[in-house]
Write an enzyme that holds these catalytic residues in place. Structure first.
Site, PDB file in Angstrom:
ATOM      1  N   THR A 184       0.735  -1.395  -0.001  1.00  0.00           N
ATOM      2  CA  THR A 184       0.060  -0.024  -0.179  1.00  0.00           C
ATOM      3  C   THR A 184       1.052   1.332  -0.156  1.00  0.00           C
ATOM      4  OG1 THR A 184      -1.808  -1.156   1.060  1.00  0.00           O
ATOM      5  CG2 THR A 184      -1.565   1.129   1.461  1.00  0.00           C
ATOM      6  N   VAL A 213     -13.683  -3.804   2.271  1.00  0.00           N
ATOM      7  CA  VAL A 213     -12.969  -2.526   2.067  1.00  0.00           C
ATOM      8  C   VAL A 213     -11.942  -2.459   3.390  1.00  0.00           C
ATOM      9  CG1 VAL A 213     -13.332   0.019   2.277  1.00  0.00           C
ATOM     10  CG2 VAL A 213     -14.811  -1.470   0.931  1.00  0.00           C
ATOM     11  N   GLY A 214     -10.618  -1.897   3.130  1.00  0.00           N
ATOM     12  CA  GLY A 214      -9.920  -1.828   4.315  1.00  0.00           C
ATOM     13  C   GLY A 214      -9.728  -0.392   4.786  1.00  0.00           C
ATOM     14  N   GLY A 236      -1.029  -1.185   6.897  1.00  0.00           N
ATOM     15  CA  GLY A 236      -1.131  -2.121   7.604  1.00  0.00           C
ATOM     16  C   GLY A 236      -2.512  -3.217   7.349  1.00  0.00           C
TER      17      GLY A 236
HETATM   18  N1  ASP Z   1      -4.153  -1.313   4.701  1.00  0.00           N
HETATM   19  C1  ASP Z   1      -4.502  -1.917   3.597  1.00  0.00           C
HETATM   20  C2  ASP Z   1      -5.804  -2.778   3.725  1.00  0.00           C
HETATM   21  O1  ASP Z   1      -6.024  -3.254   4.773  1.00  0.00           O
HETATM   22  C3  ASP Z   1      -3.197  -2.778   3.481  1.00  0.00           C
HETATM   23  C4  ASP Z   1      -1.797  -2.563   3.493  1.00  0.00           C
HETATM   24  O2  ASP Z   1      -1.595  -1.335   4.162  1.00  0.00           O
HETATM   25  O3  ASP Z   1      -1.057  -3.021   2.878  1.00  0.00           O
HETATM   26  O4  ASP Z   1      -6.477  -2.731   2.925  1.00  0.00           O
END
Ligand code: ASP
Length: 317
Positions: A184, A213-214, A236
């Protein structure tokens, strides 16, 4: 005060020196440098922090090294769904997009939602239709494909597991055994006008449920900016980051408890997130030009460049 500051990240996770070759490391460093330059050039010319974070994140989205835009991870259905958001600390305006497909630069769509619609967040097909109306670039599925992430997904296909893309180890010619990389992306900036901004973009987590959805597009969770306190972009495991209202919590600790940027970030990343297994990290700036890059994982792709000569690109702890 005419100083300006830019910080970026390319994701956090199990990123170990032992898994890296000099050549691969040079590739990441080059990609981070390119994104820093894209944002810094705007700030140097007196441009706004919101333009700078957008430009830096678009450069990272266009680079296959990172799990955002081109090179996004595969969901459970073998397709890419992307999330992004952007926030302007000068007026608390924000734009966000979730579960979109085939949009070349999701952060540009988030910015366009902020500036050209009455909404904060659009998702899925509605977001795509708005992007087309606004003339934003789309790409076929193949554009987003990377052999490395396809292998990551193949390892998890059929299971209910989801993973940060750095944490799935695979061996392909492309990775030479190093599966713990890429991620990300995000940027935070302070401009010469004293305004701060933040942006985040992601393909999410490998093997995620269609429609999941993150934290990245959730204002207050993955992204937040307020001139009074800070601009924050997170990376994260999204679920704990949403539950901790992570980015806004840093702002609250600064506003209500008087903590410094760095101290507030340390409390959230090393105490609050750790207690709920929130692996990852964040980057932050404040309106005084302080900058911090904090994570509780083994590594975080990161970089910063300031008008008073501070410069760093780093990967490991
Ligand atoms: N925070 C992102 C998600 O959970 C993933 C990442 O940070 O790599 O979609």
């Amino acid at each position: 005060m005419n100083t300006f500051t830019l910080a970026i990240h390319g994701g956090a996770g199990t990123i170990l020196r032992a898994d890296m070759t000099a050549e691969k490391e040079a590739g990441y460093r080059h990609a981070l440098d390119t994104a820093l330059l894209a944002g810094y050039t705007i700030l140097e010319k007196g441009g706004s922090s919101i333009q700078a974070v957008q430009a830096a994140v678009m450069a990272l989205e266009d680079d296959i090294h990172f799990n955002a835009g081109k090179g996004s991870v595969f969901g459970k259905d073998g397709r890419h769904e992307m999330d992004a958001s952007i926030m302007d600390g000068s007026n608390l305006m924000a734009g966000a997009v979730a579960a979109v497909r085939n949009i070349r630069n999701p952060v540009e769509l988030a910015y366009t939602i902020m500036t050209k619609s009455p909404h904060v967040m659009l998702i899925g097909q509605g977001a795509k239709e708005f992007a087309l109306q606004q003339g934003l670039a789309t790409e076929p599925d193949e554009y987003f494909f990377s052999a490395f992430r396809y292998e990551q997904w193949k390892q998890m296909q059929g299971s209910d597991a989801i993973a940060l893309d750095h944490n799935v180890k695979v061996t392909t010619p492309e990775t030479s055994g190093d599966g713990k990389k890429y991620g990300t992306v995000g940027a935070v900036a302070l401009d010469i006008h004293g305004n701060i901004a933040a942006a985040t973009s992601t393909g999410g987590m490998t093997n995620k449920q269609f429609g999941r959805v993150g934290d990245s597009p959730i204002i207050g969770a993955g992204t937040y900016a307020n001139n009074k306190t800070c601009a924050i972009s997170c990376t994260g495991h999204g679920e704990p980051f949403i539950r901790a209202v992570t980015a806004y919590d840093v702002s609250c600790l600064m506003e209500y408890k008087g903590l410094s940027l760095e101290k507030a970030m340390q409390v959230v990343v090393h105490d609050k997130l750790m207690k709920i297994e929130g692996e990852g990290g964040m980057i932050g700036v404040d309106a005084s030009g302080n900058v911090a890059l904090v994570f509780n994982s083994d590594g975080m792709y990161r970089g910063m460049k300031t008008s008073d000569g501070r410069y760093a690109v780093a990967i490991y702890k």
